[in-house]
Design a protein around this motif. Structure first.
Motif, mmCIF file in Angstrom:
data_model
loop_
_atom_site.group_PDB
_atom_site.id
_atom_site.type_symbol
_atom_site.label_atom_id
_atom_site.label_comp_id
_atom_site.label_asym_id
_atom_site.label_seq_id
_atom_site.Cartn_x
_atom_site.Cartn_y
_atom_site.Cartn_z
ATOM 1 N N LEU A 81 0.833 -1.201 0.000
ATOM 2 C CA LEU A 81 0.000 0.000 0.000
ATOM 3 C C LEU A 81 0.871 1.256 0.000
ATOM 4 O O LEU A 81 0.607 2.195 -0.765
ATOM 5 C CB LEU A 81 -0.921 -0.010 1.226
ATOM 6 C CG LEU A 81 -1.754 1.248 1.464
ATOM 7 C CD1 LEU A 81 -2.664 1.535 0.273
ATOM 8 C CD2 LEU A 81 -2.592 1.114 2.747
ATOM 9 N N PHE A 82 1.921 1.238 0.800
ATOM 10 C CA PHE A 82 2.829 2.387 0.889
ATOM 11 C C PHE A 82 3.484 2.664 -0.473
ATOM 12 O O PHE A 82 3.536 3.804 -0.938
ATOM 13 C CB PHE A 82 3.898 2.118 1.947
ATOM 14 C CG PHE A 82 4.666 3.337 2.388
ATOM 15 C CD1 PHE A 82 4.203 4.138 3.412
ATOM 16 C CD2 PHE A 82 5.853 3.686 1.755
ATOM 17 C CE1 PHE A 82 4.908 5.266 3.808
ATOM 18 C CE2 PHE A 82 6.563 4.807 2.134
ATOM 19 C CZ PHE A 82 6.092 5.599 3.182
ATOM 20 N N GLN A 83 3.949 1.583 -1.123
ATOM 21 C CA GLN A 83 4.613 1.740 -2.420
ATOM 22 C C GLN A 83 3.643 2.228 -3.502
ATOM 23 O O GLN A 83 3.994 3.073 -4.333
ATOM 24 C CB GLN A 83 5.240 0.404 -2.840
ATOM 25 C CG GLN A 83 6.436 0.003 -1.987
ATOM 26 C CD GLN A 83 6.771 -1.473 -2.116
ATOM 27 O OE1 GLN A 83 6.471 -2.082 -3.134
ATOM 28 N NE2 GLN A 83 7.393 -2.037 -1.084
ATOM 29 N N HIS A 84 2.406 1.720 -3.482
ATOM 30 C CA HIS A 84 1.430 2.155 -4.484
ATOM 31 C C HIS A 84 0.996 3.604 -4.239
ATOM 32 O O HIS A 84 0.651 4.312 -5.188
ATOM 33 C CB HIS A 84 0.212 1.225 -4.484
ATOM 34 C CG HIS A 84 0.438 -0.020 -5.279
ATOM 35 N ND1 HIS A 84 0.949 -1.174 -4.722
ATOM 36 C CD2 HIS A 84 0.258 -0.303 -6.608
ATOM 37 C CE1 HIS A 84 1.054 -2.115 -5.648
ATOM 38 N NE2 HIS A 84 0.641 -1.604 -6.814
ATOM 39 N N CYS A 85 0.992 4.030 -2.985
ATOM 40 C CA CYS A 85 0.717 5.446 -2.675
ATOM 41 C C CYS A 85 1.775 6.339 -3.328
ATOM 42 O O CYS A 85 1.447 7.369 -3.928
ATOM 43 C CB CYS A 85 0.716 5.678 -1.165
ATOM 44 S SG CYS A 85 -0.746 5.098 -0.299
ATOM 45 N N ILE A 86 3.036 5.930 -3.193
ATOM 46 C CA ILE A 86 4.128 6.718 -3.782
ATOM 47 C C ILE A 86 3.999 6.751 -5.303
ATOM 48 O O ILE A 86 4.187 7.802 -5.935
ATOM 49 C CB ILE A 86 5.492 6.140 -3.356
ATOM 50 C CG1 ILE A 86 5.682 6.277 -1.838
ATOM 51 C CG2 ILE A 86 6.633 6.846 -4.093
ATOM 52 C CD1 ILE A 86 6.899 5.574 -1.288
ATOM 53 N N GLN A 87 3.642 5.613 -5.906
ATOM 54 C CA GLN A 87 3.451 5.577 -7.356
ATOM 55 C C GLN A 87 2.327 6.510 -7.796
ATOM 56 O O GLN A 87 2.419 7.199 -8.802
ATOM 57 C CB GLN A 87 3.144 4.149 -7.798
ATOM 58 C CG GLN A 87 4.330 3.198 -7.710
ATOM 59 C CD GLN A 87 3.948 1.768 -8.055
ATOM 60 O OE1 GLN A 87 2.902 1.522 -8.672
ATOM 61 N NE2 GLN A 87 4.784 0.821 -7.656
ATOM 62 N N ALA A 88 1.263 6.559 -6.979
ATOM 63 C CA ALA A 88 0.102 7.396 -7.315
ATOM 64 C C ALA A 88 0.425 8.881 -7.261
ATOM 65 O O ALA A 88 -0.273 9.692 -7.889
ATOM 66 C CB ALA A 88 -1.060 7.078 -6.377
ATOM 67 N N LEU A 89 1.467 9.251 -6.533
ATOM 68 C CA LEU A 89 1.853 10.664 -6.453
ATOM 69 C C LEU A 89 2.320 11.192 -7.808
ATOM 70 O O LEU A 89 2.334 12.403 -8.034
ATOM 71 C CB LEU A 89 2.970 10.867 -5.410
ATOM 72 C CG LEU A 89 2.588 10.597 -3.947
ATOM 73 C CD1 LEU A 89 3.779 10.861 -3.037
ATOM 74 C CD2 LEU A 89 1.402 11.438 -3.509
ATOM 75 N N GLY A 90 2.732 10.295 -8.679
ATOM 76 C CA GLY A 90 3.178 10.713 -10.003
ATOM 77 C C GLY A 90 2.069 10.763 -11.036
ATOM 78 O O GLY A 90 2.312 11.089 -12.203
ATOM 79 N N GLU A 91 0.833 10.427 -10.624
ATOM 80 C CA GLU A 91 -0.306 10.433 -11.550
ATOM 81 C C GLU A 91 -0.673 11.866 -11.937
ATOM 82 O O GLU A 91 -0.476 12.813 -11.178
ATOM 83 C CB GLU A 91 -1.517 9.759 -10.886
ATOM 84 C CG GLU A 91 -1.309 8.297 -10.555
ATOM 85 C CD GLU A 91 -1.539 7.408 -11.762
ATOM 86 O OE1 GLU A 91 -2.006 7.913 -12.792
ATOM 87 O OE2 GLU A 91 -1.245 6.197 -11.660
#
Length: 623
Positions: A81-91
């Motif tokens: 979840l933490f890693q996918h949150c970081i990925q979503a910051l680049g959306e």
């Protein structure tokens, strides 16, 4: 149609005949809190999650409800979840970014609640895993840096700063927060300064940005080479002349974070910490303290034409002082100038009134530490004592039955050092209580001592009502003696007594270099003689304890020796005053009569009766 009610992540129909339904985002959270990977059955799980409105309360509550063993079972899912949150910051879609930022805040706060007593290592492992921590934090900091520096939404920037504050405060002891190692490696210092340098951003985010900087500066600050030590901090600031320090000036103007009202209910320790770091780390901060802005509704008086303080002490080089040199006082008679220091002094006068409250006690201590830094700085002192820079400072005074409330309109225009001394006198007279704040009193007397040292060194003759200070110090001595038994059980009162006596010794020995007029000396002697009983009682107390083989022998002995000057004055003048009173049948002499006797005795001292030959002959016979 039945109404739908939302409560605690549940969607519940008003009819009691059906079971309550959960929000979809809550159902997705529940899947994350299972041991299986939620994306196995739903490949678009993570993509859909960040389109859902975050339920912070449920997510944090769920994390807090799990015990350590249960939390470790779902560690992989939390890491994911933490890693996918970081990925979503680049959306590109801002909704995904907002939801990712809020989810990260909830995750960090929830895990923190489960790891309060542990170090940052456990929190890092639980959030992202040791093996991926460096890459995760690098990507996170790069994303936050981009969002903070972009021309985008102010709400997004606010969330970024909130997330950073969550990261910085994830452990109670900031120096034990290992996450900050990654924050320092992937520094966002430039992004924060950019926010502070831009007036609209500063107004919107200034508080969080300054607090964040103050906390970062305190990370392992007492180690030999901290990640963000004072020199690095100073060098960075000098690259941004309109950065942190000018931002702080605007932030703590009367309309901002230092509460200007008497009704201030809570202290603002974070801004005090930021101000302390600014004063402590950078000598050029005097330019910020001195930067003037108009304050409406007050009337100025003509300034003195001749300064009494040298602009630059001999043998030193002043800091850059563009702000000081460019200050022009307004010509409008209805406008009074103010500055950061005046705002700080007013705020301190509120905070320091009630030290029974623990938060105000800490804030009062921080205020006095900041004043100590200012009082020991040569250039700050030059500004404080400048006769050409006069201000009205309306300090808040504690209501007391035996004194009238001073009218604001009668406030004189004076150098700012007078306001600092007023604040110290006010503290001295209003905090003689059962829960005696010894540490604050020591710091208060230290501030006065440092100011006097500057005046002595630079021969500044300050026109101040010194008698109020002398009276306050004597009353403090009387309080220490009256409560000797109670106070000695908790404090070494002789340290404070020695500091007070030494202040009097400074006035007696060096007063001719900084007291404004010869009559000021007469006033000093009058106060000492008038209150001689207090000094006699102090001498009796310290003599008693210094002659006993007890715990306080050495401390009391120091006070005994320090009282030599004061006792010499009392023993010299008292017999003459009593003789004058007896001859003239006066039961009690007026102040003028005592001062007259003191002056005559001083003038008629017959030094000529002891010639050099007589003195040499006498001393030659001493074995």
């Amino acid at each position: 149609m039945a109404q739908v009610e939302k409560r605690g992540g549940l969607l519940r129909k008003s009819s009691a005949s059906k079971k309550p339904l959960k929000e979809k985002v809550v159902l997705m959270y529940d899947e994350i809190f299972m041991t299986e990977d939620p994306s196995k059955c739903s490949p678009r799980f993570w993509e859909e999650l960040f389109l859902m409105k975050v339920n912070l309360e449920y997510l944090e509550g769920k994390l807090e409800s799990l015990d350590g063993e249960e939390l470790m079972k779902i560690k992989d899912n939390i890491n994911c979840l933490f890693q996918h949150c970081i990925q979503a910051l680049g959306e590109e879609h801002p909704i995904r970014v907002v939801n990712a930022l809020q989810t990260l805040c909830a995750l960090i706060r929830g895990v923190h609640q489960k790891n309060k007593s542990t170090s940052g290592f456990d929190i890092i492992n639980m959030l992202m895993g040791f093996d991926k921590a460096e890459l995760c934090m690098k990507n996170l900091m790069e994303s936050l840096d981009s969002l903070l520096c972009a021309e985008g939404s102010e709400s997004l920037k606010s969330l970024c700063l909130k997330l950073l504050l969550c990261l910085v405060t994830v452990t109670d002891n900031i120096s034990q927060n290992t996450i900050l190692e990654y924050v320092m490696i992937n520094s966002i210092f430039e992004a924060i300064l950019q926010i502070l340098s831009h007036p609209p951003s500063r107004r919107e985010h200034g508080y969080d940005a300054v607090v964040l900087l103050a906390l970062l500066v305190n990370y392992r600050k007492y180690e030999v080479s901290g990640p963000l030590n004072g020199q690095q901090y100073k060098d960075k600031e000098e690259e941004h002349q309109s950065g942190f320090f000018s931002a702080l000036t605007n932030m703590v103007s009367p309309t901002c974070y230092f509460c200007p009202a008497q009704e201030c209910k809570r202290t603002n320790e974070a801004i005090l910490l930021a101000l302390y770091e600014a004063v402590h780390l950078n000598r050029n901060f005097i330019t910020v303290l001195a930067q003037s802005h108009p304050e409406m509704g007050l009337v100025t008086t003509p300034v003195s034409p001749a300064p009494t303080t040298p602009a630059t002490p001999l043998g030193t080089t002043p800091p850059s002082s563009d702000v000081i040199s460019s200050v022009e006082l307004p010509l409008d008679a209805d406008v009074q100038t103010s500055n950061l220091l005046i705002t700080f002094l007013k705020y301190s006068s509120i905070v320091m009134q009630d030290t029974k409250d623990e938060h105000r006690l800490h804030s009062g201590k921080l205020c006095l530490i900041i004043l100590t830094c200012i009082a020991e700085d040569q250039y700050a002192n030059a500004f404080l004592h400048d006769d050409n820079m006069n201000f009205r400072v309306n300090l808040h005074r504690m209501p007391m039955r035996h004194r009238k409330k001073a009218a604001d309109k009668n406030l004189p225009c004076r150098p700012l050092v007078c306001a600092v001394l007023d604040l110290m006198v006010e503290f001295i007279v209003t905090h003689m209580m059962k829960e005696f704040p010894m540490d604050l009193y020591v710091r208060c007397i230290q501030v006065v001592h440092k100011l006097l040292c500057y005046q002595k060194k630079c021969r500044v003759r300050l026109h101040y009502t010194w008698r109020e200070l002398w009276s306050a110090l004597i009353n403090l001595l009387k309080f220490l003696m009256s409560n000797e038994t109670v106070l000695l059980a908790k404090h070494n009162i002789f340290t404070l007594a020695l500091m007070i006596v030494n202040l009097f010794n400074m006035f007696i020995t060096y007063g001719d270099t900084f007291l404004p007029t010869p009559s000021s000396y007469d006033e000093l002697y009058y106060e000492i003689i008038r209150m001689h009983q207090s000094f006699d009682n102090l001498y009796s107390m310290v003599l008693r304890l210094s002659t006993n083989a007890g715990q306080w022998k050495e401390a009391a002995s120091k006070v005994t020796h320090a009282l030599v000057n004061i006792r010499a004055i009392i023993n010299h003048f008292n017999p003459k005053i009593e003789s004058y009173a007896a001859v003239n049948h006066i039961s009690q002499l007026s102040e003028e009569q005592v001062r007259s006797i003191s002056t005559n005795v001083r003038r008629n001292l017959a030094f000529h009766t002891l010639s050099q030959e007589v003195l040499l002959k006498e001393f030659s016979t001493i074995s």
